[in-house]
Design a protein around this motif. Structure first.
Motif, short mmCIF file in Angstrom:
data_model
loop_
_atom_site.label_atom_id
_atom_site.label_comp_id
_atom_site.label_asym_id
_atom_site.label_seq_id
_atom_site.Cartn_x
_atom_site.Cartn_y
_atom_site.Cartn_z
N GLU A 306 -3.98 -4.50 12.54
CA GLU A 306 -3.17 -3.29 12.47
C GLU A 306 -3.72 -2.21 11.55
OE1 GLU A 306 0.82 -4.38 11.50
OE2 GLU A 306 1.08 -5.63 13.29
N ASN A 307 -4.48 -2.60 10.54
CA ASN A 307 -4.87 -1.63 9.51
C ASN A 307 -6.38 -1.46 9.34
OD1 ASN A 307 -2.13 -1.44 8.97
ND2 ASN A 307 -2.21 -2.97 7.34
N ARG A 308 -7.18 -2.05 10.22
CA ARG A 308 -8.62 -1.99 9.99
C ARG A 308 -9.17 -0.57 10.10
NH1 ARG A 308 -8.31 -4.91 14.94
NH2 ARG A 308 -9.22 -3.83 16.73
N GLY A 309 -8.50 0.30 10.86
CA GLY A 309 -8.98 1.66 11.00
C GLY A 309 -9.06 2.39 9.68
N TRP A 310 -8.00 2.25 8.86
CA TRP A 310 -8.02 2.91 7.55
C TRP A 310 -8.37 1.95 6.42
CZ3 TRP A 310 -4.90 0.86 3.85
CH2 TRP A 310 -3.76 0.14 4.25
N GLY A 311 -8.49 0.67 6.77
CA GLY A 311 -8.71 -0.35 5.73
C GLY A 311 -10.16 -0.56 5.35
N GLY A 312 -11.08 0.18 5.96
CA GLY A 312 -12.46 0.11 5.56
C GLY A 312 -13.26 -1.06 6.11
N VAL A 313 -12.75 -1.74 7.15
CA VAL A 313 -13.47 -2.92 7.66
C VAL A 313 -13.74 -2.86 9.16
CG1 VAL A 313 -12.56 -4.42 5.84
CG2 VAL A 313 -11.29 -4.19 7.99
N ALA A 314 -13.32 -1.79 9.83
CA ALA A 314 -13.44 -1.73 11.28
C ALA A 314 -14.89 -1.84 11.76
CB ALA A 314 -12.81 -0.45 11.80
N ASP A 315 -15.82 -1.32 10.98
CA ASP A 315 -17.22 -1.31 11.41
C ASP A 315 -18.03 -2.50 10.94
OD1 ASP A 315 -17.09 -0.58 8.78
OD2 ASP A 315 -18.68 0.91 8.88
#
Length: 409
Positions: A306-315
């Protein structure tokens, strides 16, 4: 249980005998390297998670103790280093001498005898004087001497503690110079060449003034572990800071929540992207217990989803953390009935057994009885994996559970 498997403990401890550095350092360092001095104890406290002993001068009042002396460090042997064989209420924060400790703490034949009493076949042992990840040498001012101290410890660990006398039953665990990742990588490779498959590391390196696992600083070290199949072993307290709530909290507070450091560390690793970059990397948490793991995995998956977009881990974290855990992380326990009741939420293949000899938490000499009581509801093949099978696979032991690099194993 009708036949409880012989235990392979992945978290025991050695108390280094006085000669380790005396016999292995160049002669010019005999008076400055780690050495034992017998002196009085003036005062010792362990409040708010911090251990603070004060060494007396010859002739001062106070009980005599054996102290490791190294640069500005004065560290006494304590009853907490070697508590087995004493009634629980007799185990206090006190300084001791070698004569006052159980010989199995530092003597190979006596250790094997105590393992026999405890239904233990093989054991992986963490350091005492270097501390749980070798931070004693990392904190020292003389880097040349520190590196020699690290190498001397590892040579003693491989050649003597786990040498011919141990008959493959003691499994080597090395330390590395944490102040230099390239030197650490070289030490991993040096020891992997002689069959070592486990290395100590800090659960939370920034607490030691070192880079976090989220940086690229550790990549040479991680690459060496990945390439050689060397397991990264992190013991509670390997960040030199046990969890506590306040400066005046009694030690019982920290002792209850010791797993917290493992919890923080595991989330660090799962969200670091390192398992994506180093696909064969394995990490294990010694003495962290396992009952806390299911919720943390559940929460980490929710955050990733749910939060990876702003959580710094999506990439960098490309799969759910629970999947990464299943492939890369091992929890270790010595007494955790709750965790064993929730084993399905952790994974049979991700759990290892330990006895914590000779510390105050140790289940010695009743580790078998504790295991039988807590694993009685599990199928025999599951018990076999937890008590020894997973350790054999992880540490590259022989099918008989012995260290493959030992003479005659």
């Amino acid at each position: 249980m009708e036949s409880f498997p012989k235990i392979i403990s992945v978290d025991d401890h050695t108390v280094e005998p006085p000669h380790v550095w005396r016999d292995r350092l160049p002669s010019r360092y005999r008076d400055t390297g780690p050495r034992i001095v017998r002196a009085p104890l003036k005062e010792m406290t362990f409040i708010g998670g911090r251990f603070a002993p004060k060494m007396g001068a010859p002739g001062d009042d106070g009980p005599l103790a054996d102290w490791w002396v190294y640069e500005e460090l004065h560290r006494p042997l304590t009853r907490l280093d070697t508590a087995v064989g004493y009634d629980r209420d007799e185990v206090r924060l006190e300084a001791i001498t070698y004569e006052q400790m159980r010989p199995g703490s530092f003597s190979v034949p006596d250790r094997l005898a105590d393992m026999d009493v405890n239904h233990v076949q093989s054991a992986l042992c963490f350091p005492t004087f270097p501390r749980f990840c070798g931070q004693t040498f990392t904190e020292a001012a003389d880097r040349e001497l520190g590196l020699l101290g690290v190498r001397a410890y590892n040579d003693w660990m491989v050649e003597e503690w786990c040498g011919p006398e141990a008959r493959g039953r003691l499994i080597p665990l090395i330390i590395v110079p944490l102040w230099d990742a390239e030197l650490a990588a070289a030490e991993v490779r040096r020891n992997a060449a002689r069959g070592v498959r486990a290395v100590c590391f800090s659960e939370i390196p920034p607490n030691l003034g070192l880079p976090s696992i989220h940086t690229d600083d550790w990549d040479p070290f991680l690459a060496a572990c990945d390439e050689t199949g060397t397991v990264i072993a992190m013991h509670i307290g390997s960040s030199s800071r046990m969890p506590s709530t306040s400066a005046d909290a009694p030690p019982a507070v920290g002792s209850t929540i010791t797993f917290a450091n493992c919890c923080f560390s595991m989330v660090d690793w799962l969200m670091s992207g390192k398992f994506e970059r180093f696909p064969d990397l394995k990490v294990m948490y010694a003495e962290g217990q396992i009952g806390w793991i299911p919720y943390i995995l559940e929460r980490a998956d929710v955050v990733w989803e749910e939060n990876r977009g702003w959580g710094g881990v999506a990439d960098k974290v490309l799969r759910p953390p629970s999947e990464l855990f299943a492939e890369h992380v091992y929890g270790c326990f010595f007494d955790d009935a709750f965790g064993l009741r929730n084993l399905d939420a952790i994974g049979v293949g991700n759990v290892l057994y330990e006895t914590d000899y000779p510390h105050s938490d140790s289940t010695w000499p009743k580790s078998r009885e504790v295991g039988e009581a807590q694993m009685g509801h599990l199928a025999p093949d599951v018990v076999e994996r937890i008590v020894r099978g997973n350790a054999i696979d992880l540490l590259g032991l022989t099918a008989d559970g012995l260290w493959a690099g030992a003479p005659g194993a």
